[in-house]
Design a protein around this motif. Structure first.
Motif, mmCIF file in Angstrom:
data_model
loop_
_atom_site.group_PDB
_atom_site.id
_atom_site.type_symbol
_atom_site.label_atom_id
_atom_site.label_comp_id
_atom_site.label_asym_id
_atom_site.label_seq_id
_atom_site.Cartn_x
_atom_site.Cartn_y
_atom_site.Cartn_z
ATOM 1 N N ALA A 258 0.690 -1.048 0.103
ATOM 2 C CA ALA A 258 0.087 0.000 -0.180
ATOM 3 C C ALA A 258 0.787 1.162 0.079
ATOM 4 C CB ALA A 258 -1.015 -0.050 1.286
ATOM 5 N N ALA A 259 2.079 1.197 0.731
ATOM 6 C CA ALA A 259 2.822 2.392 0.744
ATOM 7 C C ALA A 259 3.587 2.770 -0.583
ATOM 8 C CB ALA A 259 3.822 2.168 1.702
ATOM 9 N N SER A 260 3.647 1.771 -1.259
ATOM 10 C CA SER A 260 4.224 1.562 -2.590
ATOM 11 C C SER A 260 3.323 2.144 -3.552
ATOM 12 C CB SER A 260 4.888 0.149 -2.910
ATOM 13 O OG SER A 260 6.002 -0.216 -2.305
ATOM 14 N N VAL A 261 2.101 1.857 -3.478
ATOM 15 C CA VAL A 261 1.202 2.362 -4.216
ATOM 16 C C VAL A 261 0.845 3.845 -3.878
ATOM 17 C CG1 VAL A 261 -1.615 2.214 -4.625
ATOM 18 C CG2 VAL A 261 -0.106 -0.031 -4.594
ATOM 19 N N LEU A 262 0.889 4.172 -2.971
ATOM 20 C CA LEU A 262 1.008 5.826 -2.525
ATOM 21 C C LEU A 262 2.130 6.519 -3.087
ATOM 22 C CD1 LEU A 262 -0.116 5.587 1.216
ATOM 23 C CD2 LEU A 262 -1.576 6.195 -0.542
ATOM 24 N N ARG A 263 3.199 5.834 -3.015
ATOM 25 C CA ARG A 263 4.319 6.448 -3.862
ATOM 26 C C ARG A 263 4.306 6.616 -5.115
ATOM 27 N NH1 ARG A 263 7.908 2.529 -4.510
ATOM 28 N NH2 ARG A 263 7.787 2.313 -6.519
ATOM 29 N N LEU B 185 8.611 8.497 -8.278
ATOM 30 C CA LEU B 185 7.689 7.396 -8.968
ATOM 31 C C LEU B 185 8.382 6.071 -9.065
ATOM 32 C CD1 LEU B 185 5.152 6.528 -10.542
ATOM 33 C CD2 LEU B 185 5.897 7.781 -12.739
ATOM 34 N N LEU B 186 9.624 6.015 -9.530
ATOM 35 C CA LEU B 186 10.268 4.666 -9.995
ATOM 36 C C LEU B 186 10.686 3.970 -8.781
ATOM 37 C CD1 LEU B 186 11.926 5.812 -13.380
ATOM 38 C CD2 LEU B 186 9.838 4.477 -13.179
ATOM 39 N N ARG C 73 8.823 -2.165 -2.022
ATOM 40 C CA ARG C 73 8.260 -2.936 -3.114
ATOM 41 C C ARG C 73 7.570 -1.997 -4.598
ATOM 42 N NH1 ARG C 73 9.094 -5.788 0.546
ATOM 43 N NH2 ARG C 73 7.941 -7.292 1.582
ATOM 44 N N TRP C 74 7.946 -2.818 -5.545
ATOM 45 C CA TRP C 74 7.790 -2.337 -6.846
ATOM 46 C C TRP C 74 8.474 -1.100 -7.207
ATOM 47 C CZ3 TRP C 74 1.670 -2.632 -5.933
ATOM 48 C CH2 TRP C 74 1.132 -3.901 -6.208
ATOM 49 N N SER C 75 9.667 -1.010 -6.869
ATOM 50 C CA SER C 75 10.719 -0.066 -7.237
ATOM 51 C C SER C 75 12.073 -0.552 -7.600
ATOM 52 C CB SER C 75 10.880 0.748 -5.778
ATOM 53 O OG SER C 75 11.544 -0.079 -4.884
ATOM 54 N N ALA D 130 -5.419 7.940 -1.976
ATOM 55 C CA ALA D 130 -5.563 7.654 -0.244
ATOM 56 C C ALA D 130 -6.225 6.764 -0.012
ATOM 57 C CB ALA D 130 -5.894 9.334 0.159
ATOM 58 N N ASP D 131 -7.182 6.284 -0.600
ATOM 59 C CA ASP D 131 -8.126 5.143 -0.355
ATOM 60 C C ASP D 131 -7.447 4.081 -0.753
ATOM 61 O OD1 ASP D 131 -10.105 7.100 -0.033
ATOM 62 O OD2 ASP D 131 -11.189 6.695 -1.710
ATOM 63 N N ALA D 132 -6.298 3.886 -1.396
ATOM 64 C CA ALA D 132 -5.644 2.512 -1.676
ATOM 65 C C ALA D 132 -4.823 2.010 -0.485
ATOM 66 C CB ALA D 132 -4.605 3.037 -2.851
ATOM 67 N N ALA D 133 -4.937 2.919 0.555
ATOM 68 C CA ALA D 133 -4.093 2.860 1.760
ATOM 69 C C ALA D 133 -4.673 1.856 2.637
ATOM 70 C CB ALA D 133 -3.768 3.924 2.600
ATOM 71 N N PHE D 134 -6.180 1.449 2.259
ATOM 72 C CA PHE D 134 -6.883 0.755 3.256
ATOM 73 C C PHE D 134 -7.169 -0.832 2.649
ATOM 74 C CE2 PHE D 134 -8.043 5.059 4.093
ATOM 75 C CZ PHE D 134 -8.100 5.066 5.460
ATOM 76 N N LEU D 135 -6.468 -0.865 1.427
ATOM 77 C CA LEU D 135 -6.610 -2.484 1.129
ATOM 78 C C LEU D 135 -5.268 -3.106 1.359
ATOM 79 C CD1 LEU D 135 -7.413 -1.632 -2.745
ATOM 80 C CD2 LEU D 135 -8.916 -2.269 -1.018
#
Length: 403
Positions: A48-53, A123-124, A172-174, A330-335
């Motif tokens: 979720a933190a990576s999605v926020l980034r 982003l990367l 993650r994902w970076s 911001a909502d993606a942090a709750f998944l």
């Protein structure tokens, strides 16, 4: 008849009372230990933190690219809100912006190009720990330079950029995660692994560093979740106090504001259904007020889907794409992380299927082969020759053996 009473033994002065009895002090100690373990034992919501980034880095990169032709009018030296006026406001508010350090257009263009590069690197996920601090500085500088042109989306991106500096959003994902994975495959230890292997002092230092990073990450994610809940709760409660929201006519006035009508025909079409607008208005207030109370139930996922539809509608009908994108991220942090892992596996399978499609088997007709006479058939009822069709294997693939 007198009742016999047994005397309760009184512990001596030097006796130590039992510590495993149920009581407020042991319970408080257990709760404190559980909180400390939760904060320092394992980092939570790394995906979720990576999605926020990725989300906020992409949002601000697209925002700066979209405003590139108008950059001088908004943040440049020739802006109506001049650097001198901005500096005078900074003296009162305590803000800071590196865009006001010089009135040169060349300096401003260099800063703008550097800001684009910082957004792309953040982003990367390249050197994310340091790049998150630089990204927060970029967002704060552009926000403070033209603070009277900002809206709720800009404010939320600024807050999230500050919170992300405390999180481990690059695990993650970076590019950082890819570099660490490549180093683990090749067997080459990292810098901290070498230091931990040299002496006990570095080992203790590495453990303390890991606990500190984990605690900062978990606290940062908790603050992000609390910020979103506070935003939704306060927005819903403020709407409840409004007379137009109570009467159900708030959305009627919203779709008739010229400032928020990018598609006048679509807004007029929606305005022709007043009952629908009233129901959507009441549902919006209900969702925003109920969301903070649904975090520990499965109702949260239903509300997240409804909030996604609400933000997409705001982006299309009101022409606020940046605000809607900031709220969706911001909502993606709750998944949970299991959702992102499953989504990554599904995406990997889909990409693999697109890149390596299944080879198609070609067919050809072979000459007719006369059937051997069947002694079980009466004379004159032989079926005759049969046209057989069999698959031809691709070059380099062995033919399939028939049973």
């Amino acid at each position: 008849m007198a009742t016999e009473r047994t005397a309760t033994p009184v512990p001596a002065t030097g006796d130590v009372p039992r510590t495993d009895d149920a009581g407020p002090v042991p319970a408080a100690r257990i709760s404190l230990d559980a909180v400390i373990t939760l904060l320092t034992h394992r980092p939570i919501s790394l995906y979720a933190a990576s999605v926020l980034r990725i989300g906020y880095g992409l949002c601000y990169l697209v925002f700066l690219l979209r405003e590139f032709p108008h950059r001088d009018e908004i943040w440049g030296p020739d802006s109506p809100w001049t650097p001198a006026l901005a500096t005078r406001l900074f003296d009162q508010t305590g803000w800071f912006s590196f865009l006001t350090l010089s009135d040169s257009m060349v300096y401003f263009d260099l800063c703008y190009l550097a800001a684009l590069a910082v957004c792309a690197l953040f982003l990367l996920g390249w050197r994310t720990r340091a790049m998150s601090v630089v990204f927060a500085l970029v967002v704060a500088s552009f926000h403070a330079r033209a603070i009277f042109m900002t809206d709720g989306g800009d404010n939320l991106i600024l807050l999230m950029a500050l919170y992300l500096t405390a999180t481990a959003c690059g695990r993650r994902w970076s590019l950082d995660a890819r570099r660490i994975a490549r180093r683990a495959r090749t067997g080459r230890p990292g810098r901290w692994a070498l230091w931990r292997a040299t002496s006990d002092l570095w080992s203790q230092f590495g453990m303390a560093r890991e606990c500190l990073v984990t605690a900062l990450h978990n606290c940062g994610m908790f603050v992000i979740a609390a910020q979103v809940c506070l935003l939704y709760g306060s927005a819903g409660l403020y709407k409840v106090q409004g007379a137009s929201w109570q009467a159900g006519t708030a959305l009627h006035y919203v779709v008739n504001l010229d400032l928020f009508r990018p598609w006048p025909a679509l807004s007029a079409l929606l305005d022709s259904y007043p009952l629908l607008l009233t129901a959507v208005g009441y549902l919006t207030v209900l969702i925003q007020v109920a969301f903070p109370f649904s975090l520990f139930s499965r109702l949260k996922y239903v509300l997240l889907v409804m909030l996604l539809g609400m933000h997409l509608s705001i982006a299309v009908l009101m022409g606020l794409p940046l605000f809607s994108a900031a709220m969706i991220v911001a909502d993606a942090a709750f998944l949970p992380d299991r959702f992102y892992r499953a989504a990554a596996r599904a995406a990997a399978r889909a990409l693999t299927g697109l890149r390596t499609p299944e080879p198609m088997t070609s067919f050809r007709r072979i000459p007719a082969v006369p059937r051997q006479p069947d002694n079980s058939r009466p004379l004159g009822q032989d079926a005759g020759p049969v046209l057989a069709t069999e698959p031809v294997p691709e070059p380099g693939r062995p033919a399939r053996a028939e049973p």
